[in-house]
Design an enzyme around this catalytic site. Structure first.
Site, PDB file in Angstrom:
ATOM      1  N   ASN A  50      40.826  77.737  51.353  1.00  0.00           N
ATOM      2  CA  ASN A  50      41.719  76.648  50.949  1.00  0.00           C
ATOM      3  C   ASN A  50      42.128  75.869  52.203  1.00  0.00           C
ATOM      4  OD1 ASN A  50      43.975  75.109  50.281  1.00  0.00           O
ATOM      5  ND2 ASN A  50      44.831  76.640  48.897  1.00  0.00           N
ATOM      6  N   HIS A  65      41.214  70.406  43.893  1.00  0.00           N
ATOM      7  CA  HIS A  65      41.641  71.008  45.157  1.00  0.00           C
ATOM      8  C   HIS A  65      41.150  72.450  45.156  1.00  0.00           C
ATOM      9  CE1 HIS A  65      43.920  72.885  48.223  1.00  0.00           C
ATOM     10  NE2 HIS A  65      44.743  73.501  47.389  1.00  0.00           N
ATOM     11  N   CYS A 118      48.884  70.450  49.343  1.00  0.00           N
ATOM     12  CA  CYS A 118      47.580  70.458  48.657  1.00  0.00           C
ATOM     13  C   CYS A 118      47.303  69.158  47.906  1.00  0.00           C
ATOM     14  CB  CYS A 118      47.505  71.641  47.703  1.00  0.00           C
ATOM     15  SG  CYS A 118      47.717  73.187  48.571  1.00  0.00           S
TER      16      CYS A 118
HETATM   17  N1  COA Z   1      43.595  92.391  50.316  1.00  0.00           N
HETATM   18  C1  COA Z   1      43.807  93.501  49.602  1.00  0.00           C
HETATM   19  N2  COA Z   1      44.877  93.682  48.806  1.00  0.00           N
HETATM   20  C2  COA Z   1      45.765  92.657  48.731  1.00  0.00           C
HETATM   21  C3  COA Z   1      45.586  91.473  49.459  1.00  0.00           C
HETATM   22  C4  COA Z   1      44.455  91.351  50.284  1.00  0.00           C
HETATM   23  N3  COA Z   1      44.193  90.255  51.007  1.00  0.00           N
HETATM   24  N4  COA Z   1      46.621  90.629  49.179  1.00  0.00           N
HETATM   25  C5  COA Z   1      47.412  91.299  48.319  1.00  0.00           C
HETATM   26  N5  COA Z   1      46.894  92.514  48.039  1.00  0.00           N
HETATM   27  C6  COA Z   1      47.411  93.540  47.148  1.00  0.00           C
HETATM   28  C7  COA Z   1      48.891  93.391  46.896  1.00  0.00           C
HETATM   29  O1  COA Z   1      49.624  94.029  47.906  1.00  0.00           O
HETATM   30  C8  COA Z   1      49.042  94.073  45.557  1.00  0.00           C
HETATM   31  O2  COA Z   1      49.058  95.462  45.755  1.00  0.00           O
HETATM   32  P1  COA Z   1      50.023  96.387  44.852  1.00  0.00           P
HETATM   33  O3  COA Z   1      49.559  96.181  43.442  1.00  0.00           O
HETATM   34  O4  COA Z   1      49.748  97.734  45.391  1.00  0.00           O
HETATM   35  O5  COA Z   1      51.400  95.877  45.106  1.00  0.00           O
HETATM   36  C9  COA Z   1      47.731  93.745  44.833  1.00  0.00           C
HETATM   37  O6  COA Z   1      46.810  93.387  45.853  1.00  0.00           O
HETATM   38  C10 COA Z   1      47.875  92.626  43.840  1.00  0.00           C
HETATM   39  O7  COA Z   1      48.572  91.565  44.465  1.00  0.00           O
HETATM   40  P2  COA Z   1      48.885  90.239  43.718  1.00  0.00           P
HETATM   41  O8  COA Z   1      49.572  89.293  44.659  1.00  0.00           O
HETATM   42  O9  COA Z   1      49.533  90.525  42.413  1.00  0.00           O
HETATM   43  O10 COA Z   1      47.401  89.722  43.431  1.00  0.00           O
HETATM   44  P3  COA Z   1      46.925  88.517  42.556  1.00  0.00           P
HETATM   45  O11 COA Z   1      45.939  88.976  41.585  1.00  0.00           O
HETATM   46  O12 COA Z   1      48.084  87.679  42.077  1.00  0.00           O
HETATM   47  O13 COA Z   1      46.137  87.645  43.618  1.00  0.00           O
HETATM   48  C11 COA Z   1      46.398  85.675  44.913  1.00  0.00           C
HETATM   49  C12 COA Z   1      46.812  87.122  44.726  1.00  0.00           C
HETATM   50  C13 COA Z   1      47.152  85.118  46.088  1.00  0.00           C
HETATM   51  C14 COA Z   1      44.914  85.614  45.197  1.00  0.00           C
HETATM   52  C15 COA Z   1      46.703  84.909  43.615  1.00  0.00           C
HETATM   53  O14 COA Z   1      48.022  85.144  43.212  1.00  0.00           O
HETATM   54  C16 COA Z   1      46.497  83.443  43.763  1.00  0.00           C
HETATM   55  O15 COA Z   1      45.397  82.992  43.982  1.00  0.00           O
HETATM   56  N6  COA Z   1      47.555  82.643  43.594  1.00  0.00           N
HETATM   57  C17 COA Z   1      47.477  81.230  43.749  1.00  0.00           C
HETATM   58  C18 COA Z   1      47.369  80.948  45.186  1.00  0.00           C
HETATM   59  C19 COA Z   1      47.067  79.537  45.458  1.00  0.00           C
HETATM   60  O16 COA Z   1      46.317  78.916  44.767  1.00  0.00           O
HETATM   61  N7  COA Z   1      47.695  79.036  46.500  1.00  0.00           N
HETATM   62  C20 COA Z   1      47.472  77.766  46.973  1.00  0.00           C
HETATM   63  C21 COA Z   1      48.079  76.797  46.061  1.00  0.00           C
HETATM   64  S1  COA Z   1      47.510  75.289  46.473  1.00  0.00           S
END
Ligand code: COA
Length: 333
Positions: A290, A260, A113
């Protein structure tokens, strides 16, 4: 010393639009969850024979046209990607061939990234030392071919999109314009929090497929989303402030921050933390997801087309991602 200006920009995204509803037909997810957690409404996924280098070619042609230079004026290529056409060689050489350039150097950057800002910093130094006059800096990513499109992969797959962006970085005698400074960081202890393990020299193809079949998770990207999120919201403001301090400027001096495009929630957090208004932070993640190394050059090219980047403006670029690596650049446009 010379100054390095961004003389031209261009971007390319595949035509094929994949909406959140389209994804919900492949896996257990839904539009509401994706928008609420990431801000993403749709992304582009290649559905033909395009590639990382072919998208880069289209973006580069536009950047060359925008810069108003002849392609043979380019004397170096820096290509940032985490999704190269081949394991080796990197796509910089393919772009050199496809553009029909002379045997100029082509450097591949592997900083995910932050890749575009790392690449820009390389170009900046080569221009400032007088080694080159015009450098093509590209970020291009073809994610969609390598994502786990089942429910198992939903936490990663809904986020990523394909696309490419390019910039021509050129020598300028005018010292009050151009790239003011770049700031690069890494923290390898977190390398495995956002990674694609195989195939690699630590996990060769036979090991992945032998006896396990195609379903070995190691062939798909892994992301510890919450962990990445927490680090991102700390490192973004930190590295932006580092750039401001270095140049004796304040956040109120920033005309446009182009972060980013990792997650809309991360950008909104950074906006508030830096005391910026919504208008001062560019965002197009809604349309493209992204696109890793491509996200900043796509955003920069779009912002320019929308009239949001004007001569004399102070533009700040900032990124955080896999590595972990993070970086910023301040540009007086
Ligand atoms: N659709 C529906 N549910 C989903 C899902 C999707 N696409 N992806 C995950 N879930 C579920 C999970 O299984 C979890 O369920 P559970 O509570 O029953 O276990 C729940 O949603 C919460 O998951 P979690 O991973 O804790 O969600 P979050 O609020 O942390 O959001 C991201 C997930 C990935 C969106 C978030 O962590 C994020 O944006 N992180 C940074 C990612 C990023 O910027 N990456 C690139 C870096 S350059």
């Amino acid at each position: 010393m010379n100054s390095a200006i961004i003389k031209g920009t261009g971007y390319y995204v595949p035509e094929n639009i994949v909406t959140n509803d389209d994804l919900s037909k492949l896996m257990d997810t839904n539009d509401e969850w994706i928008i609420e957690r990431t801000g993403i409404k749709e992304r582009r996924w290649i559905n033909n024979d395009e590639s990382t280098s072919s998208m880069a070619l289209e973006a580069s042609k536009k950047a060359i046209k925008d810069a108003g230079i002849d392609k043979h004026d380019i004397d170096f290529i820096v290509f940032a990607t985490l999704s190269p056409d081949y394991y080796f060689p990197g796509p910089g050489v393919t772009l050199q061939k496809e553009l029909g350039l002379n045997t100029i150097g082509a450097l591949d950057v592997r900083n995910q990234c932050s890749g575009f800002i790392y690449a820009l910093s390389v170009a900046d130094q080569y221009i400032k030392t007088g080694m080159y006059n015009n450098i093509l800096v590209v970020g291009s990513e073809y994610h969609s071919g390598g994502l786990d499109k089942t429910t198992r992969g939903r936490g990663v797959t809904v986020i990523f999109g394909d696309g490419a962006g390019a910039a021509i970085v050129s020598k300028s005698p005018n010292n009050d314009r151009g790239i003011l400074s770049t700031h690069l960081h890494s923290q390898g202890e977190h390398a495995e929090e956002l990674t694609l393990i195989g195939p690699s020299t630590r996990r060769w193809v036979p090991e992945i497929f032998d006896g396990k079949g195609k379903d070995d998770e190691a062939i798909y990207p892994y992301m510890n989303g919450t962990f990445v999120f927490k680090h991102a919201v700390t490192r973004f403001p930190e590295v932006i402030n580092e750039a401001l301090t270095k140049n004796k400027l304040q956040s109120t001096d920033i005309d446009l921050l182009i972060p980013h495009q990792a997650n809309l929630r991360i950008s909104q957090f950074v906006q508030k933390k830096m005391g910026l208004s919504e208008n001062q932070v560019f965002s197009n993640i809604q349309k493209y997801g992204n696109t890793t190394a491509a996200s900043i050059p796509i955003a920069l090219a779009e912002a320019k087309l929308e009239g949001k980047v004007k001569k004399g403006d102070l533009i700040c670029l900032a990124a955080f991602g896999s590595g972990f690596t993070w970086a910023s650049a301040l540009i007086r446009w």
